[in-house]
Design a protein around this motif. Structure first.
Motif, mmCIF file in Angstrom:
data_model
loop_
_atom_site.group_PDB
_atom_site.id
_atom_site.type_symbol
_atom_site.label_atom_id
_atom_site.label_comp_id
_atom_site.label_asym_id
_atom_site.label_seq_id
_atom_site.Cartn_x
_atom_site.Cartn_y
_atom_site.Cartn_z
ATOM 1 N N PRO A 49 -55.870 70.950 35.298
ATOM 2 C CA PRO A 49 -55.084 71.919 36.056
ATOM 3 C C PRO A 49 -55.203 71.672 37.564
ATOM 4 O O PRO A 49 -56.305 71.478 38.083
ATOM 5 C CB PRO A 49 -55.722 73.262 35.659
ATOM 6 C CG PRO A 49 -56.293 73.020 34.292
ATOM 7 C CD PRO A 49 -56.791 71.607 34.332
ATOM 8 N N GLY A 50 -54.077 71.634 38.249
ATOM 9 C CA GLY A 50 -54.080 71.407 39.693
ATOM 10 C C GLY A 50 -54.352 69.978 40.102
ATOM 11 O O GLY A 50 -54.460 69.677 41.295
ATOM 12 N N ALA A 51 -54.425 69.048 39.148
ATOM 13 C CA ALA A 51 -54.821 67.672 39.464
ATOM 14 C C ALA A 51 -53.778 66.933 40.286
ATOM 15 O O ALA A 51 -54.104 65.947 40.955
ATOM 16 C CB ALA A 51 -55.107 66.905 38.177
ATOM 17 N N ALA A 52 -52.544 67.394 40.266
ATOM 18 C CA ALA A 52 -51.493 66.702 41.024
ATOM 19 C C ALA A 52 -51.825 66.623 42.503
ATOM 20 O O ALA A 52 -51.467 65.647 43.174
ATOM 21 C CB ALA A 52 -50.152 67.409 40.828
ATOM 22 N N GLU A 53 -52.504 67.632 43.026
ATOM 23 C CA GLU A 53 -52.796 67.663 44.459
ATOM 24 C C GLU A 53 -53.903 66.686 44.850
ATOM 25 O O GLU A 53 -54.177 66.507 46.035
ATOM 26 C CB GLU A 53 -53.154 69.091 44.891
ATOM 27 C CG GLU A 53 -52.033 70.091 44.700
ATOM 28 C CD GLU A 53 -50.728 69.676 45.377
ATOM 29 O OE1 GLU A 53 -50.775 69.023 46.443
ATOM 30 O OE2 GLU A 53 -49.654 69.982 44.840
ATOM 31 N N LEU A 54 -54.526 66.054 43.871
ATOM 32 C CA LEU A 54 -55.516 65.021 44.182
ATOM 33 C C LEU A 54 -54.863 63.662 44.432
ATOM 34 O O LEU A 54 -55.492 62.749 44.968
ATOM 35 C CB LEU A 54 -56.498 64.874 43.015
ATOM 36 C CG LEU A 54 -57.387 66.074 42.687
ATOM 37 C CD1 LEU A 54 -58.115 65.827 41.369
ATOM 38 C CD2 LEU A 54 -58.383 66.322 43.807
ATOM 39 N N LEU A 55 -53.607 63.528 44.036
ATOM 40 C CA LEU A 55 -53.031 62.202 43.938
ATOM 41 C C LEU A 55 -52.745 61.542 45.277
ATOM 42 O O LEU A 55 -52.926 60.327 45.417
ATOM 43 C CB LEU A 55 -51.747 62.253 43.100
ATOM 44 C CG LEU A 55 -51.116 60.900 42.797
ATOM 45 C CD1 LEU A 55 -52.079 60.006 42.024
ATOM 46 C CD2 LEU A 55 -49.826 61.064 42.020
ATOM 47 N N HIS A 56 -52.285 62.292 46.265
ATOM 48 C CA HIS A 56 -51.867 61.610 47.483
ATOM 49 C C HIS A 56 -53.049 60.975 48.214
ATOM 50 O O HIS A 56 -52.905 59.896 48.805
ATOM 51 C CB HIS A 56 -51.112 62.539 48.431
ATOM 52 C CG HIS A 56 -50.408 61.791 49.524
ATOM 53 N ND1 HIS A 56 -49.463 60.820 49.258
ATOM 54 C CD2 HIS A 56 -50.541 61.817 50.877
ATOM 55 C CE1 HIS A 56 -49.031 60.303 50.392
ATOM 56 N NE2 HIS A 56 -49.667 60.886 51.391
ATOM 57 N N ALA A 57 -54.209 61.623 48.147
ATOM 58 C CA ALA A 57 -55.394 61.000 48.749
ATOM 59 C C ALA A 57 -55.662 59.650 48.092
ATOM 60 O O ALA A 57 -55.977 58.659 48.769
ATOM 61 C CB ALA A 57 -56.606 61.910 48.599
ATOM 62 N N ALA A 58 -55.513 59.592 46.766
ATOM 63 C CA ALA A 58 -55.714 58.325 46.061
ATOM 64 C C ALA A 58 -54.649 57.307 46.458
ATOM 65 O O ALA A 58 -54.944 56.123 46.632
ATOM 66 C CB ALA A 58 -55.685 58.562 44.555
ATOM 67 N N THR A 59 -53.414 57.759 46.609
ATOM 68 C CA THR A 59 -52.326 56.859 46.986
ATOM 69 C C THR A 59 -52.572 56.260 48.362
ATOM 70 O O THR A 59 -52.348 55.060 48.586
ATOM 71 C CB THR A 59 -50.981 57.611 46.964
ATOM 72 O OG1 THR A 59 -50.775 58.171 45.658
ATOM 73 C CG2 THR A 59 -49.833 56.685 47.297
ATOM 74 N N VAL A 60 -53.041 57.071 49.305
ATOM 75 C CA VAL A 60 -53.359 56.567 50.645
ATOM 76 C C VAL A 60 -54.481 55.539 50.572
ATOM 77 O O VAL A 60 -54.426 54.474 51.203
ATOM 78 C CB VAL A 60 -53.735 57.729 51.584
ATOM 79 C CG1 VAL A 60 -54.274 57.195 52.908
ATOM 80 C CG2 VAL A 60 -52.526 58.635 51.842
ATOM 81 N N ALA A 61 -55.522 55.841 49.773
ATOM 82 C CA ALA A 61 -56.656 54.918 49.663
ATOM 83 C C ALA A 61 -56.234 53.587 49.043
ATOM 84 O O ALA A 61 -56.644 52.518 49.501
ATOM 85 C CB ALA A 61 -57.768 55.559 48.839
ATOM 86 N N VAL A 62 -55.392 53.646 47.995
ATOM 87 C CA VAL A 62 -54.955 52.422 47.328
ATOM 88 C C VAL A 62 -54.005 51.631 48.219
ATOM 89 O O VAL A 62 -54.162 50.417 48.412
ATOM 90 C CB VAL A 62 -54.293 52.751 45.975
ATOM 91 C CG1 VAL A 62 -53.655 51.509 45.366
ATOM 92 C CG2 VAL A 62 -55.308 53.349 45.009
ATOM 93 N N THR A 63 -53.008 52.307 48.784
ATOM 94 C CA THR A 63 -52.023 51.620 49.619
ATOM 95 C C THR A 63 -52.664 51.049 50.883
ATOM 96 O O THR A 63 -52.354 49.927 51.303
ATOM 97 C CB THR A 63 -50.892 52.588 50.016
ATOM 98 O OG1 THR A 63 -50.308 53.142 48.837
ATOM 99 C CG2 THR A 63 -49.811 51.877 50.820
#
Length: 478
Positions: free
Chosen positions: A431-445
């Motif tokens: 629940p609410g995990a979608a809001e974790l994704l952009h931090a991961a996207t920034v780190a990967v990109t």
């Protein structure tokens, strides 16, 4: 023959990809025409992302509220179906595109209503519903942005059964008592979540071994577990052989491999997408109708220097945020080439080169629980030859998760590229995990070194504290 009207850029398709390309081209001072046979705004605005999320939001909010002490008892009743449908209808503009057309007018784009087809080199022919015919000529570029459509398998009886596709599933105005869903990917899982919450008895029939096959296996497993707890039936490893409908409005029966039959009131087919290129004149420029269009990293055709393909039709990443990204890249490349800027021909030249739609693609599946991922899965990374380590953590052990909901269930995984010391991908489900994704996207990109991530301190008490726990697990080798 109709005399051609000249523009710098002609865009075939008015969905999110086409609209954003128009915006970039007009901002660069290029005259632009857009051709659309349906609604400006396309699949996303009227039959996909927007209406599906409008249907899902009440379901997910209620699910979250039922896990909060002091609130759970107040939200045990059914959803107000009419209010949910009205909310959905508002966000689709009641399937009218007046606002989108007004915006295109405001930026100075010319809109042609009707079916558009390539008409040889740098030309598009348009036939309007009123019988008018136009020929548009492009000085610099023709951009194909016609999107994709749902694939309906050629099963015995399927035509007469009148199955739902994603379009009917997101625009229906009644709740079928029994809904059969064939498929296990994103559309199937999201629509199972929405319609089960609205009151349908959902049965999912999945040919493969689980839901969400493009994500880490634990994501689909947790989504399936929650669907079953909500009353849905999720069957994997089953194949539909035929479909029968009883009259015009009667129930629909599916016949499984082996002869077993199941009956429902509606049948949703969610088994994939195909490009909408079968009748856009590809043959007039030597390409095969019905095929995906191959492009380079500036989204230009690999066979024609004036032809671009953005969005679903190039098969790079069938996600709205990614097709908008492609439109920005293609718009910048077209403008640069029109101005004679030689640097755009570089292999990886900044704003004119798309990489995020192949190397760090983020996606959220709005099920209960949410599933979010960027980059490859562990299996895909290993197949590609990367030397990686998967670092896992139980999200329920994070303080912020426990405060978010009683009985919180979730899981996080990050993939570390051991040769470069950076994140290659990450997956979160909960629940609410979608809001974790952009931090991961920034780190990967951004290819942020893992050592630097130690200094990105997550706020307490939030679910984002999982980043600290993942890094500790990586350090400790556990």
């Amino acid at each position: 023959m109709t005399e051609a009207v000249e523009y710098d850029v002609v865009v075939l398709g008015g969905g999110p990809a086409g609209e954003n390309l128009v915006d970039r081209a007009r901002a660069a001072g290029l005259s632009t025409a857009l051709v659309e046979s349906e609604l400006i705004g396309g699949e996303c605005s009227y039959w996909a992302c927007v209406p599906s999320k409008a249907l899902l939001r009440p379901a997910l909010a209620r699910a979250d509220a039922r896990r909060v002490p002091g609130l759970a008892a107040a939200v045990q009743g059914p959803l107000d179906r009419e209010a949910v449908f009205a909310h959905r209808d508002y966000w689709t503009g009641d399937w009218k595109d007046d606002g989108q057309v007004d915006w295109l007018d405001s930026v100075g784009a010319h809109v042609y209503r009707g079916h558009g087809r390539l008409y040889g080199v740098r030309k598009v022919a348009v036939g309007s519903p009123e019988g008018e015919h136009h020929v548009l000529a492009a000085r610099h570029a023709v951009v194909v942005a016609t999107g994709s459509r749902a694939v309906v398998p050629d099963l015995p009886g399927i035509t007469g059964a009148r199955p739902w596709t994603s379009r009917e599933a997101t625009s229906a105005r009644y709740v079928p008592p029994r809904l059969l869903i064939v498929g296990g990917s994103v559309v199937a899982a999201e629509m199972a979540t929405a319609w089960q919450a609205l009151g349908s008895r959902v049965t999912m029939l999945v040919r493969g071994g689980g839901l969400l096959p493009r994500m880490e296996p634990f994501a689909g497993e947790l989504v399936a577990e929650t669907l079953r707890e909500a009353g849905a039936v999720v069957r994997t490893g089953v194949s539909v052989e035929a479909v029968v409908r009883d009259g015009a409005t009667g129930p629909v029966t599916v016949v499984l491999e082996g002869g077993e039959t199941l009956e429902g009131d509606e049948l949703l087919i969610a088994t994939g997408r195909s490009p909408r290129t079968e009748d856009i004149g590809l043959e007039t420029v030597g390409l095969k109708p019905g095929d995906w269009i191959e492009v380079d990293d500036s989204l230009r055709s690999t066979t024609h220097d004036w032809l671009y393909a953005i969005g679903d039709v190039n098969h790079r990443a069938l996600l709205t945020h990614q097709v908008k990204y492609q439109a920005r890249i293609a718009g910048a490349a077209i403008a640069a080439r029109a101005a004679g800027t030689p640097a755009v021909e570089g292999v990886r030249w900044g704003a004119h080169t798309a990489t995020a739609d192949t190397e760090a693609v983020p996606q959220v599946v709005f099920t209960d629980p949410e599933a979010a991922a960027v980059g490859p899965t562990l299996a895909a990374a290993e197949r590609a030859g990367h030397r990686v380590r998967a670092v896992d953590y139980d999200l329920s052990k994070v303080s912020g998760a426990g405060l978010y909901a009683d009985g919180y269930r979730g899981h996080a995984r990050m993939l570390v590229d051991l040769d470069r010391g950076v994140l290659l991908g990450a997956t979160f489900v909960g629940p609410g995990a979608a809001e974790l994704l952009h931090a991961a996207t920034v780190a990967v990109t951004g290819e942020v070194p893992v050592e630097r991530l130690w200094h990105a301190v997550p706020s307490f008490p939030t679910i984002s504290e999982v980043w600290l726990r993942l890094l500790e697990t990586y350090r400790d080798g556990s």
